[in-house]
Design a protein around this motif. Structure first.
Motif, mmCIF file in Angstrom:
data_model
loop_
_atom_site.group_PDB
_atom_site.id
_atom_site.type_symbol
_atom_site.label_atom_id
_atom_site.label_comp_id
_atom_site.label_asym_id
_atom_site.label_seq_id
_atom_site.Cartn_x
_atom_site.Cartn_y
_atom_site.Cartn_z
ATOM 1 N N GLY A 108 48.046 24.529 68.502
ATOM 2 C CA GLY A 108 49.007 24.405 67.407
ATOM 3 C C GLY A 108 50.261 23.702 67.884
ATOM 4 N N GLU A 109 51.422 24.319 67.614
ATOM 5 C CA GLU A 109 52.687 23.751 68.093
ATOM 6 C C GLU A 109 53.031 24.226 69.494
ATOM 7 O OE1 GLU A 109 56.195 23.846 65.765
ATOM 8 O OE2 GLU A 109 55.202 23.077 63.990
ATOM 9 N N GLY A 110 52.187 25.068 70.074
ATOM 10 C CA GLY A 110 52.479 25.619 71.385
ATOM 11 C C GLY A 110 51.602 25.045 72.478
ATOM 12 N N PHE A 111 52.085 25.166 73.699
ATOM 13 C CA PHE A 111 51.383 24.680 74.872
ATOM 14 C C PHE A 111 51.276 25.817 75.879
ATOM 15 C CE2 PHE A 111 53.322 21.036 72.950
ATOM 16 C CZ PHE A 111 52.440 19.997 73.150
ATOM 17 N N ARG A 112 50.247 25.759 76.675
ATOM 18 C CA ARG A 112 50.096 26.668 77.814
ATOM 19 C C ARG A 112 50.118 25.796 79.053
ATOM 20 N NH1 ARG A 112 47.207 31.932 78.418
ATOM 21 N NH2 ARG A 112 46.880 32.216 80.659
ATOM 22 N N VAL A 113 50.991 26.121 79.992
ATOM 23 C CA VAL A 113 51.112 25.410 81.257
ATOM 24 C C VAL A 113 50.573 26.324 82.346
ATOM 25 C CG1 VAL A 113 52.710 24.377 82.913
ATOM 26 C CG2 VAL A 113 53.156 24.160 80.451
ATOM 27 N N GLU A 114 49.492 25.912 82.991
ATOM 28 C CA GLU A 114 48.910 26.639 84.120
ATOM 29 C C GLU A 114 49.311 25.894 85.381
ATOM 30 O OE1 GLU A 114 46.531 29.251 84.525
ATOM 31 O OE2 GLU A 114 46.524 29.792 82.409
ATOM 32 N N CYS A 115 49.823 26.628 86.366
ATOM 33 C CA CYS A 115 50.215 25.991 87.628
ATOM 34 C C CYS A 115 49.945 26.949 88.785
ATOM 35 C CB CYS A 115 51.692 25.597 87.601
ATOM 36 S SG CYS A 115 52.849 26.976 87.483
ATOM 37 N N LYS A 148 56.970 17.216 89.873
ATOM 38 C CA LYS A 148 56.219 17.102 91.129
ATOM 39 C C LYS A 148 55.129 18.160 91.274
ATOM 40 C CE LYS A 148 60.012 14.974 93.575
ATOM 41 N NZ LYS A 148 60.832 14.953 94.767
ATOM 42 N N ALA A 149 54.855 18.893 90.223
ATOM 43 C CA ALA A 149 53.872 19.975 90.294
ATOM 44 C C ALA A 149 52.627 19.632 89.481
ATOM 45 C CB ALA A 149 54.473 21.272 89.766
ATOM 46 N N GLU A 150 51.450 19.872 90.082
ATOM 47 C CA GLU A 150 50.198 19.698 89.336
ATOM 48 C C GLU A 150 50.057 20.871 88.375
ATOM 49 O OE1 GLU A 150 45.458 20.030 90.042
ATOM 50 O OE2 GLU A 150 46.592 19.030 91.614
ATOM 51 N N ILE A 151 49.689 20.557 87.129
ATOM 52 C CA ILE A 151 49.505 21.588 86.113
ATOM 53 C C ILE A 151 48.235 21.304 85.321
ATOM 54 C CG2 ILE A 151 51.991 21.992 85.851
ATOM 55 C CD1 ILE A 151 51.777 20.456 83.119
ATOM 56 N N ARG A 175 45.684 32.810 92.156
ATOM 57 C CA ARG A 175 46.235 31.528 92.606
ATOM 58 C C ARG A 175 47.165 30.918 91.567
ATOM 59 N NH1 ARG A 175 42.236 26.518 93.006
ATOM 60 N NH2 ARG A 175 42.680 26.451 90.786
ATOM 61 N N GLN A 176 46.957 31.226 90.297
ATOM 62 C CA GLN A 176 47.668 30.543 89.227
ATOM 63 C C GLN A 176 48.569 31.467 88.425
ATOM 64 O OE1 GLN A 176 44.147 27.338 88.461
ATOM 65 N NE2 GLN A 176 45.266 27.995 86.686
ATOM 66 N N ALA A 177 49.510 30.845 87.740
ATOM 67 C CA ALA A 177 50.409 31.520 86.807
ATOM 68 C C ALA A 177 50.503 30.644 85.575
ATOM 69 C CB ALA A 177 51.782 31.717 87.436
ATOM 70 N N ALA A 178 50.963 31.217 84.476
ATOM 71 C CA ALA A 178 51.023 30.450 83.231
ATOM 72 C C ALA A 178 52.350 30.662 82.516
ATOM 73 C CB ALA A 178 49.874 30.842 82.314
ATOM 74 N N ILE A 179 52.741 29.641 81.772
ATOM 75 C CA ILE A 179 53.957 29.653 80.980
ATOM 76 C C ILE A 179 53.604 29.110 79.602
ATOM 77 C CG2 ILE A 179 56.303 28.727 80.743
ATOM 78 C CD1 ILE A 179 56.198 28.230 83.829
ATOM 79 N N ALA A 180 54.059 29.798 78.557
ATOM 80 C CA ALA A 180 53.898 29.305 77.186
ATOM 81 C C ALA A 180 55.161 28.540 76.811
ATOM 82 C CB ALA A 180 53.671 30.465 76.223
ATOM 83 N N VAL A 181 54.973 27.361 76.247
ATOM 84 C CA VAL A 181 56.086 26.552 75.755
ATOM 85 C C VAL A 181 55.799 26.316 74.279
ATOM 86 C CG1 VAL A 181 57.419 24.427 76.006
ATOM 87 C CG2 VAL A 181 56.309 25.437 78.001
ATOM 88 N N SER A 182 56.679 26.818 73.423
ATOM 89 C CA SER A 182 56.400 26.756 71.989
ATOM 90 C C SER A 182 57.618 26.277 71.215
ATOM 91 C CB SER A 182 55.964 28.135 71.482
ATOM 92 O OG SER A 182 57.007 29.067 71.694
ATOM 93 N N GLY A 183 57.377 25.988 69.950
ATOM 94 C CA GLY A 183 58.440 25.556 69.056
ATOM 95 C C GLY A 183 58.426 24.059 68.816
ATOM 96 N N ALA A 184 59.252 23.639 67.889
ATOM 97 C CA ALA A 184 59.294 22.235 67.478
ATOM 98 C C ALA A 184 59.679 21.296 68.621
ATOM 99 C CB ALA A 184 60.269 22.060 66.311
ATOM 100 N N ALA A 185 60.489 21.768 69.557
ATOM 101 C CA ALA A 185 60.943 20.916 70.659
ATOM 102 C C ALA A 185 60.003 20.943 71.864
ATOM 103 C CB ALA A 185 62.343 21.332 71.099
ATOM 104 N N ALA A 186 58.946 21.724 71.804
ATOM 105 C CA ALA A 186 58.057 21.877 72.963
ATOM 106 C C ALA A 186 57.545 20.544 73.518
ATOM 107 C CB ALA A 186 56.896 22.810 72.620
#
Length: 184
Positions: free
Chosen positions: A155-162, A146-149, A106-117
């Motif tokens: 650390g400096e990174g994020f994981r976005v599950e949607c 408009k998407a629930e996540i 049902r879900q997918a994930a995206i890593a968002v990393s770096g100083a600007a994350a």
């Protein structure tokens, strides 16, 4: 054989990134939603390889294997694909009334990393993502545009599950927001 052998990526664009930020679609993972009474979680402490002791809106583990507590009786359990963690969780909680639902497809994930994350995510997330307000080990259910996540910080990174159906939209939104930081 991996649990999700027929996995097809929902993402339409390749990973992108520079030194300022990276937006990387992640591959398949074992994902389960665990519903368990808080007092039973306190007694269990652990289920399989997951630490259930975290406070609400926290994640315990690593970026690859973690338990994100999203409510008083709800955890999102994420592990490497095909590792059999659900069986160990079910065995450890065998004497407790609980619900364990596979949401891996049902879900997918995206890593968002770096100083600007944090700034990239704040283009669509209405939360204070400063490290003092949302430190490493934080997790929450929120909206990105408009998407629930589910958003988890490591650390400096994020994981976005949607939801997989929102994955192309979420990925495109993040790539567009990253353009301001030279990351797309």
């Amino acid at each position: 054989m991996p649990e999700h052998a027929a996995y097809r990526s929902p993402f339409i664009a390749p990973a992108s990134g520079t030194g300022a930020a990276g937006i990387v679609p992640l591959g398949p993972a074992s994902r389960h939603v665990l519903r368990l009474a808080p007092d039973a979680a306190a007694v269990a402490g652990r289920a399989g390889l997951f630490d259930l002791s975290g406070a609400i809106n926290s994640a315990r583990g690593t970026g690859e294997r973690f338990a994100a507590r999203l409510g008083p009786d709800e955890w999102l359990l994420v592990a490497p694909d095909g590792d059999g963690s659900a069986g160990r969780v079910a065995a450890d909680l065998g004497g407790c009334f609980h619900s364990l639902v596979d949401v891996g497809h049902r879900q997918a994930a995206i890593a968002v990393s770096g100083a600007a994350a944090p700034m990239i995510l704040n283009a669509g997330v209405p939360l204070d993502l400063d490290e003092r307000a949302f430190p490493p080990g934080s997790a929450t259910r929120t909206l990105l545009a408009k998407a629930e996540i589910v958003l988890v910080r490591w650390g400096e990174g994020f994981r976005v599950e949607c939801a997989r159906s929102f994955a192309p939209y979420v990925h495109a939104f993040l790539r567009e927001a990253a353009r301001e930081y030279g990351a797309a």
